[in-house]
Enzyme design. Structure first.
Site, PDB file in Angstrom:
ATOM      1  N   TYR A 153      -9.721 -28.776 -17.357  1.00 50.26           N
ATOM      2  CA  TYR A 153      -9.631 -30.766 -18.040  1.00 50.26           C
ATOM      3  C   TYR A 153      -8.674 -31.304 -17.599  1.00 50.26           C
ATOM      4  CZ  TYR A 153     -10.455 -34.035 -21.464  1.00 50.26           C
ATOM      5  OH  TYR A 153     -10.652 -35.433 -22.110  1.00 50.26           O
ATOM      6  N   THR A 304      -1.696 -51.836 -14.973  1.00 48.78           N
ATOM      7  CA  THR A 304      -0.079 -53.235 -15.531  1.00 48.78           C
ATOM      8  C   THR A 304       1.031 -52.153 -16.596  1.00 48.78           C
ATOM      9  OG1 THR A 304      -2.282 -54.405 -15.493  1.00 48.78           O
ATOM     10  CG2 THR A 304      -0.397 -55.013 -17.089  1.00 48.78           C
TER      11      THR A 304
HETATM   12  C1  LIG Z   1      -4.157 -30.622 -18.870  1.00 43.51           C
HETATM   13  C2  LIG Z   1      -4.669 -32.070 -18.959  1.00 43.51           C
HETATM   14  N1  LIG Z   1      -4.389 -33.012 -18.065  1.00 43.51           N
HETATM   15  C3  LIG Z   1      -5.060 -33.779 -18.560  1.00 43.51           C
HETATM   16  C4  LIG Z   1      -5.315 -34.517 -19.750  1.00 43.51           C
HETATM   17  C5  LIG Z   1      -5.473 -35.751 -19.486  1.00 43.51           C
HETATM   18  O1  LIG Z   1      -4.194 -36.841 -20.462  1.00 43.51           O
HETATM   19  P1  LIG Z   1      -5.001 -38.149 -20.973  1.00 43.51           P
HETATM   20  O2  LIG Z   1      -6.139 -37.344 -22.544  1.00 43.51           O
HETATM   21  O3  LIG Z   1      -3.674 -38.517 -22.129  1.00 43.51           O
HETATM   22  O4  LIG Z   1      -5.879 -38.749 -20.320  1.00 43.51           O
HETATM   23  C6  LIG Z   1      -5.499 -33.330 -20.973  1.00 43.51           C
HETATM   24  C7  LIG Z   1      -5.271 -34.199 -22.184  1.00 43.51           C
HETATM   25  O5  LIG Z   1      -5.979 -33.194 -22.457  1.00 43.51           O
HETATM   26  C8  LIG Z   1      -4.719 -32.278 -20.444  1.00 43.51           C
HETATM   27  O6  LIG Z   1      -4.904 -31.504 -21.242  1.00 43.51           O
END
Ligand SMILES: Cc1ncc(COP(=O)(O)O)c(C=O)c1O
Length: 462
Positions: A153, A304
């Site tokens: 993810y 931004t």
């Molecule tokens: C490993 C990882 N990368 C990226 C993200 C995405 O981050 P955000 O929800 O702040 O966009 C998450 C969010 O759960 C994550 O656990």
């Protein structure tokens, strides 16, 4: 002309009740943005606990999905945010040089592994930063494909969801993404197979492959800890085939696993590291850290809000504390304590406890006696735990893992208190003392089959 913009005084107005919050939340906030396991309405936080609109106290084993590394109301972070907010709430680093961002970038460049010259590109969220990382490496290499892993993810924007392997994001899979098998430490026999698949993929497709992008511990994939042999093999394959090795430390970074960065602790030297969540101390901030040659890209990546002055002040204050060896030691000690105490519960519903530091996953099995699937068991335990005063969420491609990511400052007695509640929830669910119909309102990640996929969309069009 002077305009009175003081607005109505709201500070003495009574807050909404839980029912009022939930009513508006249901009516006006779209469920596409919700991953809910309980009707939790937190209104205040202190250290490692939260209080809801009904004045109930909860042990927090989520830390706002890893954001609240220092818990709630840390005075050093609050002071940094409030004083910078009063002084200069300017946003755009794109159009001006800002002291807090300049300080922070230097610190992040030093923290990221490797002795080479590094630079930072800021973003507001982890999704955005993952997106940027992919676009930067595509521009640098002139190649399009990103190799990512099943269960990963990296975010919810088109680009970051497009390189994610989590089933809930299947609708967004990018045409330039190759999803390969991920090897967990608990399945070492899979390491050779996963590395062989990567090797054969890169041997054939190297000419259009820009990078391999991975989480060292899959977070929303269910706290799946990658085998270190696998990770070292991936890094070596990247070097051999001259593709970039990019690591998503949005969750694992900044102390969560008991080290500042999990990659550095494992002796890995990624070309690009993505940070987020805890970085902003509760404010939206994320970062891509990599070699100057990649970060000084001719493509335009300007956000931004990425690198805003107040968020960077919060990040500098957060780093002051997260870099303390005493805090990192607490993460390692409390993580061990958690595992020991949960295993001590000897619950027949628990099939495995895995993770590093304060990033743990309690993997649940179903119960054939009760005709209970592992995913239902996890959702039921999360909701029952909430009813008993513990906030936790679930993850995993099979939705069967209870996520344990408390604030890093959590103390031994709060861990024990949370484990005791978790134990009660496990035994209530295991013994059938929980009404499963209560789950109807909480879809969590949704059953993968219920989320729209490209295939179902195409079928609908026909
Ligand atoms: C490993 C990882 N990368 C990226 C993200 C995405 O981050 P955000 O929800 O702040 O966009 C998450 C969010 O759960 C994550 O656990």
């Amino acid at each position: 002309v002077s305009i009175d913009l003081t607005g109505p005084v709201v500070s003495d107005a009574p807050g909404w009740s839980s029912q009022e919050i939930l009513r508006n939340d249901e009516e006006f906030i779209g469920s596409a943005g919700k991953v809910r396991f309980s009707p939790f309405t937190p209104v205040r936080g202190e250290g490692g606990t939260l209080t809801d609109a009904g004045e109930r106290r909860y042990v927090d084993f989520s830390a706002s999905s890893g954001v609240a590394a220092l818990g709630y109301g840390n005075p050093h972070v609050v002071e940094a945010i409030t004083s910078e907010l009063a002084r200069l709430n300017i946003a755009s680093l794109a159009t001006a040089s800002l002291e807090q961002a300049a300080r922070l970038a230097g610190r992040l460049a030093r923290i990221a592994p490797g002795d080479h010259a590094k630079k930072v590109v800021f973003a507001a969220t982890g999704s955005e930063a993952s997106d940027y990382a992919c676009n930067l490496i595509r521009a640098f290499t002139g190649r399009r494909t990103i190799v990512a892993f099943e269960g990963s993810y990296h975010g919810a924007t088109s680009g970051s969801a497009g390189v994610s392997g989590h089933p809930a994001l299947a609708y967004a899979r990018g045409a330039d993404t190759a999803l390969l098998p991920y090897a967990e430490s608990s399945a070492d026999e899979a390491v050779d197979g996963a590395l062989a698949t990567l090797e054969s993929y890169l041997s054939i497709n190297r000419s259009h492959t820009a990078a391999v992008f991975l989480e060292l511990i899959q977070s929303d994939g269910g706290i799946r800890v990658a085998s270190e042999t696998f990770l070292r093999g991936v890094e070596a394959a990247c070097r051999r085939h001259d593709v970039a090795f990019m690591v998503d430390e949005v969750k694992t970074g900044l102390g969560r696993t008991g080290a500042m960065l999990a990659s550095a602790a494992m002796g890995l030297v990624p070309d690009v590291v993505v940070l987020g969540k805890a970085l902003g101390g509760g404010l939206p901030l994320a970062a891509v850290v990599g070699p100057a040659a990649i970060m000084d890209s001719p493509i335009l990546i300007a956000s931004t809000l990425g690198g805003s002055n107040v968020a960077c002040a919060a990040a500098n204050a957060t780093l002051d504390l997260v870099e303390s060896e005493a805090l990192l030691q607490n993460v390692r000690d409390r993580g061990e304590q958690f595992k020991r105490e949960v295993l001590g519960l000897a619950s027949p519903l628990v099939s495995e406890v895995r993770g590093r530091g304060l990033m743990a996953g309690v993997v649940l099995a179903g119960s054939s006696d009760r005709d209970l699937g592992a995913d239902q068991a996890a959702a039921a335990v999360a909701l029952r735990a909430y009813q008993l005063g513990l906030f936790v969420t679930c993850s995993g491609s099979g939705n069967n893992v209870i996520d344990i990511t408390p604030p890093l400052i959590i103390d031994a007695s709060t861990i024990s208190e949370g484990v005791a509640i978790l134990g009660q929830a496990l035994s209530d669910v295991g013994a059938g003392r929980f009404d499963m119909s209560e789950l109807a309102n909480y879809a969590g990640w949704g059953q993968p089959a219920e989320r729209v996929t490209n295939e179902t969309r195409e079928n609908e069009d026909v």
